[in-house]
Design an enzyme around this catalytic site. Structure first.
Site, PDB file in Angstrom:
ATOM      1  N   GLY A 200       0.836  -1.201   0.000  1.00  0.00           N
ATOM      2  CA  GLY A 200       0.000   0.000   0.000  1.00  0.00           C
ATOM      3  C   GLY A 200       0.868   1.247   0.000  1.00  0.00           C
ATOM      4  CG  HIS A 201       3.112   2.159   3.493  1.00  0.00           C
ATOM      5  ND1 HIS A 201       3.044   0.990   4.212  1.00  0.00           N
ATOM      6  CD2 HIS A 201       2.526   3.102   4.268  1.00  0.00           C
ATOM      7  CE1 HIS A 201       2.450   1.218   5.382  1.00  0.00           C
ATOM      8  NE2 HIS A 201       2.124   2.495   5.440  1.00  0.00           N
TER       9      HIS A 201
ATOM     10  CD  GLN B  45      -1.129   8.809  13.837  1.00  0.00           C
ATOM     11  OE1 GLN B  45      -0.525   9.801  13.413  1.00  0.00           O
ATOM     12  NE2 GLN B  45      -1.621   7.902  13.018  1.00  0.00           N
TER      13      GLN B  45
ATOM     14  CD  GLN C  78      -4.289   9.331   7.914  1.00  0.00           C
ATOM     15  OE1 GLN C  78      -4.050   9.012   9.070  1.00  0.00           O
ATOM     16  NE2 GLN C  78      -3.603   8.842   6.897  1.00  0.00           N
TER      17      GLN C  78
ATOM     18  CG  LEU D 217      -1.911  -4.955   1.246  1.00  0.00           C
ATOM     19  CD1 LEU D 217      -0.551  -4.816   0.565  1.00  0.00           C
ATOM     20  CD2 LEU D 217      -2.103  -6.391   1.737  1.00  0.00           C
TER      21      LEU D 217
END
Lengths: 282, 282
Positions: B37-38, B62, B154, B185
């Site tokens: 994903g990143h 967070q 987010q 993911l």
């Protein structure tokens, strides 16, 4: 030649042009109704930077429900004339909807610092200040921003915000400008009657008293404040909101006065709330 | 050659050099424990910009008190290897004290958006996200910043913050990357046992169900969510935190499904809280 820009889009374009020419920007955020205090900031900005941007925006978010938003002095044409005379080329003068469009819902809180001193009487005030200043910083991308020492708590909060948020902006705090009798210049002084203007001198007189006492070796906060109150109480029209001696970074109240502490106060003269402060040096 | 920068001072210097060379910056903020994903964000950033900066910072602000801050996976060496392979040159990897020095007290609140959905179960989470992202934006000064659609709320909050605060940053939201069976993911997937990994497929299955129902003309939110719940309930290890269908900008819950609404959910599989979402198109 003074150029007044009202839209964010045009302002961004203008700033881009300035940045592309590698010129530095000095920024003076104001709510208009300019006086010598503002002009002293402008002169310093001009001396230290290639371009000066002055914003004029009466920020509704920093006024409480029962405060003077509606009556706050607005003298736009005169402001432009004064700025022109100082050689300022660029004024940002946005409408409220330009700054706070539909759905706007972001706020910036500098905890620990925002609810002390003026924050007690004016809840939400410093959130309103912080968010508008941050927006203006993002828009104008100044190298330095200029604020008057008179709004002491505001300067502490903005310096903290800039540090905490890693902004590359030099926050410059310049001395309070006073009239010949000592009254700190403020756009709100126009609310005062002639009698009240004289009464209002007690603010500065009490601050001078504090400085004198500290110089003569008196460090007991309570004792100093007691003497200051005596001076304020000689004025029939004066009501004390607060008188405090604080650490200039944390705004914590000190019991023992130290060099660099700040005596800060808010006093109502009639219906007008005035603030003032001095940095104690001895 | 991958350069890891740990201090803000060095990072600012590096960014200045990049900016002075008129190169564009694509920024991918992460908490490390990188997965495909990143890497998909990184690849897009690389395609669209001259320089890519990836930050790796497990942001304590967070995490809630009883959340997984201590156990959050940290795989720094492997992360660097993966980024190296993608041709990334610059990783920002600050310590906590570098990001939150003594006296740090500023927070950024995107009201209306932060207390809905995940914000209900994770109070304070999105303030922590907003402030660290804003700090990183100020430090890295990216032209674009890349976020995964998986963290839907987010992305909505960051887009709103960027708009409200007049930042000149393109917020790019890229599709959620899934394994071949459909599981989104997430760095937190490492918490799942093999059985739980199979159970966790119910998240995506329920989202697919919602998409199918919408496509077949069913617009009654309650009806869709009822069917989704049935799918989740087939999993013994699953507990529903929330399932909502919302407006993608305001996060308001819709009663009648419209094209572009987002079905979003948070489900606990055993002790692991997973989130996922799809944009409904029909």
């Amino acid at each position: 030649m003074l150029q007044v820009i009202k839209s964010i889009k045009d302002m961004k374009q203008k700033i881009k042009t300035i940045k592309d020419s590698h010129l530095t920007i000095g920024f003076v955020p104001t709510m208009g109704a300019l006086h010598e205090g503002h002009l002293s900031l402008v002169r310093n900005a001009k001396k230290e930077h290639d371009e000066v941007v002055v914003s004029i925006f009466v920020n509704p978010l920093q006024f409480g429900k029962n405060e003077d938003l509606r009556h706050y002095p607005r003298t736009f044409d005169r402001d432009c004339e004064l700025l022109s005379r100082e050689g300022v080329n660029l004024v940002f003068y946005p409408d409220i909807t330009e700054i706070y469009p539909d759905g706007f819902c972001t706020s910036v809180i500098v905890h620990d610092l925002e609810d002390k001193l003026c924050g007690k009487t004016r809840p939400g005030h410093f959130r309103g200040v912080a968010v508008v200043v941050l927006k203006l910083f993002h828009l104008i991308k100044p190298d330095s921003a200029y604020f008057g020492q008179k709004d002491f708590q505001q300067t502490v909060i903005i310096k903290r915000m800039v540090y905490d948020l890693n902004l590359d902006i030099n926050v410059k705090v310049l001395p309070t400008i006073r009239n010949t009798e000592g009254l700190a210049l403020s756009s709100r002084n126009v609310y005062l009657t002639e009698t009240e203007k004289k009464d209002a001198l007690c603010l500065y007189q009490s601050l001078v008293k504090a400085q004198c006492m500290a110089t003569s070796g008196i460090t007991d906060t309570e004792k100093i404040i007691r003497e200051m109150k005596k001076i304020i109480h000689t004025c029939a029209s004066a009501t004390i909101d607060y008188i405090s001696i604080v650490n200039p970074e944390t705004l914590e109240i000190t019991s023992e006065v130290r060099n660099g502490n700040v005596v800060t106060l808010a006093i109502r003269i009639g219906r007008t709330r005035l603030i003032d402060n001095v940095i104690l040096t001895f």
